[in-house]
Design a protein around this motif. Structure first.
Motif, PDB file in Angstrom:
ATOM      1  N   ASN A 440       0.850  -1.189   0.000  1.00  0.00           N
ATOM      2  CA  ASN A 440       0.000   0.000   0.000  1.00  0.00           C
ATOM      3  C   ASN A 440       0.886   1.240   0.000  1.00  0.00           C
ATOM      4  O   ASN A 440       1.463   1.603   1.019  1.00  0.00           O
ATOM      5  CB  ASN A 440      -0.901  -0.040   1.247  1.00  0.00           C
ATOM      6  CG  ASN A 440      -1.761   1.198   1.383  1.00  0.00           C
ATOM      7  OD1 ASN A 440      -1.925   1.966   0.445  1.00  0.00           O
ATOM      8  ND2 ASN A 440      -2.321   1.379   2.569  1.00  0.00           N
ATOM      9  N   ASP A 441       1.005   1.862  -1.157  1.00  0.00           N
ATOM     10  CA  ASP A 441       1.878   3.025  -1.281  1.00  0.00           C
ATOM     11  C   ASP A 441       1.104   4.337  -1.263  1.00  0.00           C
ATOM     12  O   ASP A 441       1.592   5.348  -0.764  1.00  0.00           O
ATOM     13  CB  ASP A 441       2.692   2.925  -2.575  1.00  0.00           C
ATOM     14  CG  ASP A 441       3.741   4.018  -2.692  1.00  0.00           C
ATOM     15  OD1 ASP A 441       4.613   4.081  -1.804  1.00  0.00           O
ATOM     16  OD2 ASP A 441       3.680   4.803  -3.649  1.00  0.00           O
ATOM     17  N   SER A 442      -0.130   4.328  -1.807  1.00  0.00           N
ATOM     18  CA  SER A 442      -0.883   5.582  -1.876  1.00  0.00           C
ATOM     19  C   SER A 442      -2.388   5.359  -1.854  1.00  0.00           C
ATOM     20  O   SER A 442      -3.146   6.276  -2.168  1.00  0.00           O
ATOM     21  CB  SER A 442      -0.507   6.344  -3.156  1.00  0.00           C
ATOM     22  OG  SER A 442      -0.819   5.580  -4.315  1.00  0.00           O
ATOM     23  N   THR A 443      -2.850   4.161  -1.467  1.00  0.00           N
ATOM     24  CA  THR A 443      -4.276   3.839  -1.569  1.00  0.00           C
ATOM     25  C   THR A 443      -5.092   4.364  -0.403  1.00  0.00           C
ATOM     26  O   THR A 443      -6.099   5.045  -0.576  1.00  0.00           O
ATOM     27  CB  THR A 443      -4.463   2.315  -1.687  1.00  0.00           C
ATOM     28  OG1 THR A 443      -3.819   1.858  -2.874  1.00  0.00           O
ATOM     29  CG2 THR A 443      -5.946   1.951  -1.737  1.00  0.00           C
ATOM     30  N   THR A 445      -4.765   5.402   4.133  1.00  0.00           N
ATOM     31  CA  THR A 445      -3.935   5.520   5.337  1.00  0.00           C
ATOM     32  C   THR A 445      -4.707   5.036   6.558  1.00  0.00           C
ATOM     33  O   THR A 445      -5.941   5.065   6.597  1.00  0.00           O
ATOM     34  CB  THR A 445      -3.502   6.974   5.576  1.00  0.00           C
ATOM     35  OG1 THR A 445      -4.665   7.789   5.768  1.00  0.00           O
ATOM     36  CG2 THR A 445      -2.698   7.499   4.406  1.00  0.00           C
ATOM     37  N   GLU A 450      -0.460   6.508   7.996  1.00  0.00           N
ATOM     38  CA  GLU A 450       0.545   5.663   7.363  1.00  0.00           C
ATOM     39  C   GLU A 450      -0.098   4.731   6.336  1.00  0.00           C
ATOM     40  O   GLU A 450      -1.209   4.228   6.551  1.00  0.00           O
ATOM     41  CB  GLU A 450       1.282   4.841   8.422  1.00  0.00           C
ATOM     42  CG  GLU A 450       2.033   5.698   9.428  1.00  0.00           C
ATOM     43  CD  GLU A 450       2.572   4.908  10.596  1.00  0.00           C
ATOM     44  OE1 GLU A 450       3.400   5.450  11.351  1.00  0.00           O
ATOM     45  OE2 GLU A 450       2.145   3.740  10.778  1.00  0.00           O
ATOM     46  N   TYR A 451       0.618   4.485   5.260  1.00  0.00           N
ATOM     47  CA  TYR A 451       0.153   3.578   4.214  1.00  0.00           C
ATOM     48  C   TYR A 451       0.652   2.165   4.551  1.00  0.00           C
ATOM     49  O   TYR A 451       1.787   1.806   4.234  1.00  0.00           O
ATOM     50  CB  TYR A 451       0.679   4.016   2.845  1.00  0.00           C
ATOM     51  CG  TYR A 451       0.062   5.305   2.352  1.00  0.00           C
ATOM     52  CD1 TYR A 451      -1.181   5.309   1.711  1.00  0.00           C
ATOM     53  CD2 TYR A 451       0.718   6.518   2.519  1.00  0.00           C
ATOM     54  CE1 TYR A 451      -1.753   6.492   1.253  1.00  0.00           C
ATOM     55  CE2 TYR A 451       0.157   7.703   2.067  1.00  0.00           C
ATOM     56  CZ  TYR A 451      -1.075   7.682   1.442  1.00  0.00           C
ATOM     57  OH  TYR A 451      -1.639   8.849   0.992  1.00  0.00           O
ATOM     58  N   ASP A 547      -0.230  -0.948  -4.756  1.00  0.00           N
ATOM     59  CA  ASP A 547      -1.530  -0.277  -4.843  1.00  0.00           C
ATOM     60  C   ASP A 547      -2.552  -1.028  -5.690  1.00  0.00           C
ATOM     61  O   ASP A 547      -3.532  -0.433  -6.166  1.00  0.00           O
ATOM     62  CB  ASP A 547      -1.371   1.158  -5.363  1.00  0.00           C
ATOM     63  CG  ASP A 547      -0.755   2.077  -4.322  1.00  0.00           C
ATOM     64  OD1 ASP A 547      -1.101   1.924  -3.141  1.00  0.00           O
ATOM     65  OD2 ASP A 547       0.081   2.913  -4.684  1.00  0.00           O
TER      66      ASP A 547
END
Length: 665
Positions: A440-443, A445, A450-451, A547
């Motif tokens: 999970n980089d940008s999907t 938090t 935090e991702y 993601d």
């Protein structure tokens, strides 16, 4: 080198021998253990120690007094590690074990900055007062299986300068690398409770505690304030404040499991009697985690003055006063005693059932027998090795209990005194692991911004379900790795999101493990029914993409698909499906035109390989609609075929991949 099963409990095999199988066209199930996990499996390693000095033994004996390492070369299973440090260790095992077979430890980084499988140290126990050589391995495996941070153990045949020195247990050290592996951090303060770390208040002066505790990290800072503050809270806080504030400081889930396992094993060489052989780790956020350590005298081998008959019926909540950590949690923390009792029921009905425990002992005994019988330096005879697997053998003051007979008697006693266990509704086929993301980089938090990795559960019932006390894990051999907190309710046709981030301090739905996107892994949901560990849902998965989630389509269905539009906490219906790359050819061209389409669609694949190629069209449930042995087709769906998402699956002799196609009708 002999290999077998990796962890303690054969009861796991009753529920997880065959993880959930996804549709055949998806990525095959992959469960990978790293090299260190394999090292601490059911293995007898060959360890060859080479000393340059002909007078190595007198030099080695001196290390026990000086606590200084001397140099040697070590070869483990054929791999040479040059110029490492070695010293003799132990107290009872040193002075109580006759002959030259002493416990020792190796420091791989003493002279050169190298390691072995990520370990900078490794300890070797000589089997002191254990004719079976199994106690430490069985105990370590059981603690780890129940999610208690603990050293791992395996076996080794040890040679000094090509002479067979004896059969040993190899044990993982507790240090900063251990903290990294277990907690994904190592900058907090680690304290060893030894020799009398009873956690009693001795005032505010750190000097008063340095006799009974050892600071193992951040030693140069010499700041003991967090330990002293915790001991003050433990001893001087009014009961009403303690009840509400203790769980904010101390990881109670680990502590309840520790006490249950420790009681089942009657391990008195521990906090509950002398107040030693444990560590406390103060995490970066200030939460305290208990770590079990030094288990070679488990299974009632440390008698503490009791006769073996009394140890069989030792109260499950036994502690030798004063032990405030045990006493106060048992009597002041709501539900804590019940948690310990339910975990004890799980142990005695699963791992310690006669058939399971006997089979496990036999399995390990068969593995080590040739090496034990060949060990002329061991403390007990071959006959006593065989006898003590089952029966007591004479020993000064009190017999050494037989493993099988002792556990049988211990279980019968616990069944008489424990309150009736809490039973849980069977929710298999009702609650599902519905979607997850391992990268999970940008999907999305979590509460801390935090991702992190996440897992979504789905309740398919038309009424709410309570999964309090159930377990989520990423290890099929440790099914009780993370426990759902009290009052965990999933609403009817609803969802629950769990963060797999090793940050339990951040909230009630943050686990003590992460998911592996690079190698693939396992996820399992289990009930904690004391009458038998029950599988609710499991999944083995392969390599994941950043993601892109992997989810059921639709909710609760058997078909798993990659979703480039993840839906954490919401329905998967209508989620966009990405290509599922299984073994995609290096050079290929895929043409689907038009897409979406109304009545006719052209599909063509060009690649470097054309042998045994065919195209298959499947519906969203995985049912084959058409199959043609070619790499080019024109598809005209039947009139009775419903509009929706369909899957184009392409095969040739070396490649398989899949893409979506949308039929509008």
């Amino acid at each position: 080198m002999k290999k077998g099963k990796k962890f303690f409990t054969n009861s796991c095999s009753k529920t997880i021998l065959f993880p959930f199988l996804i549709s055949a066209f998806l990525l095959p199930s992959i469960t990978q253990s790293d090299d260190l996990d394999s090292f601490f499996g059911d293995v007898v390693h060959r360890v060859e120690v080479q000393f340059s000095s002909p007078d190595f033994w007198s030099e080695l004996i001196e290390t026990h007094r000086s606590e200084d390492y001397i140099s040697c070369d070590v070869t483990i299973d054929g791999e040479l590690i040059e110029n490492v440090g070695i010293m003799l260790k132990g107290n009872s095992s040193f002075f109580g074990h006759p002959g030259n077979k002493k416990s020792f430890k190796i420091k791989f980084t003493e002279y050169i900055d190298h390691d072995y499988l990520g370990l900078n140290r490794l300890a070797f126990s000589n089997g002191f007062k254990d004719p079976t050589f199994l106690r430490e391995k069985l105990a370590c495996d059981l603690f780890n299986a129940y999610g208690v941070p603990c050293s791992r153990a395996t076996f080794a045949e040890v040679y000094y300068n090509s002479e067979y020195w004896g059969f040993y247990t190899a044990v993982e050290p507790v240090n900063k690398r251990f903290l990294d592996r277990r907690f994904d951090e190592n900058t907090g303060n680690l304290y060893k409770g030894d020799p009398r770390g009873d956690l009693m208040w001795k005032g505010a002066d750190p000097t008063s505690y340095k006799r009974d505790y050892e600071k193992k990290t951040n030693e140069d800072e010499d700041d003991w304030s967090d330990l002293i503050d915790f001991i003050f809270f433990l001893n001087r806080t009014p009961d009403e404040v303690f009840t509400t504030g203790f769980s904010e400081r101390f990881e109670l889930t680990i502590w309840s499991r520790y006490l249950a396992v420790n009681s089942a094993l009657v391990n008195l060489d521990s906090y509950v009697h002398f107040g030693h052989n444990y560590y406390l780790y103060f995490t970066e956020e200030g939460k305290i985690k208990f770590i079990a350590w030094d288990l070679n005298e488990a299974f009632a081998n440390f008698t503490a003055g009791f006769h073996s008959d009394a140890l069989r019926i030792l109260p499950y909540d036994y502690s030798k006063p004063p032990k405030p950590l045990a006493d106060k949690t048992y009597f002041l923390v709501d539900g804590f005693r019940t948690d310990v009792e339910n975990i004890l029921w799980q142990i005695i009905e699963n791992e310690f059932s006669d058939s399971v425990f006997s089979a496990r002992v036999d399995e390990l005994a068969d593995l080590i027998r040739p090496y034990v019988l060949a060990d002329d330096n061991k403390m007990f005879s071959n006959e006593k090795f065989e006898t003590n697997l089952e029966h007591d053998i004479p020993y000064p003051r009190s017999p050494i209990v037989g493993l099988k007979s002792f556990i049988h008697d211990r279980v019968e006693y616990l069944k008489l005194v424990l309150p009736e266990p809490t039973h849980y509704t069977d929710l298999s086929g009702v609650v599902f692991i519905n979607e997850f993301m391992a990268s999970n980089d940008s999907t999305i938090t979590d509460e801390a911004g935090e991702y992190d990795d996440w897992v979504e559960l789905y309740n398919s019932a038309d009424s709410a379900v309570d999964i309090s006390g159930f377990f989520l894990t990423d290890d099929s051999t440790a099914t009780r790795k993370w426990m759902f907190p009290d009052s965990t309710i999933i609403p009817a046709m609803g969802f629950l999101l769990i963060w797999c981030d090793r940050d339990e301090d951040q909230g009630p739905f943050h686990t003590n493990f992460k998911l592996s996107a690079s190698a693939g892994e396992f996820v399992g949901l289990y009930s904690s029914d004391a009458a038998g560990n029950k599988t609710v849902d499991t999944l083995s998965f392969g390599v994941q993409t950043v993601d892109v989630s992997f989810g059921r389509n639709t909710d609760g269905s058997p078909l798993w698909v990659f979703q480039e539009v993840p839906t954490p906490g919401a329905s998967n219906v209508g989620a966009k499906i990405t290509e599922n790359n299984i073994r995609k050819p290096e050079n290929y061209v895929l043409k689907i035109y038009p897409n979406p389409f109304n009545n006719t669609c052209k599909i063509e694949i060009k690649d470097d390989v054309s042998v045994d190629s065919y195209i298959e069209i499947l519906d969203i449930s995985g049912r084959t609609i058409t199959h043609q042995n070619t790499n080019k087709i024109i598809w005209r769906p039947d009139d009775n075929l419903e509009a929706g998402i369909y899957l184009v699956k392409y095969h040739n002799v070396s490649s398989t991949f899949m893409s979506k196609i949308i039929y509008l009708k």
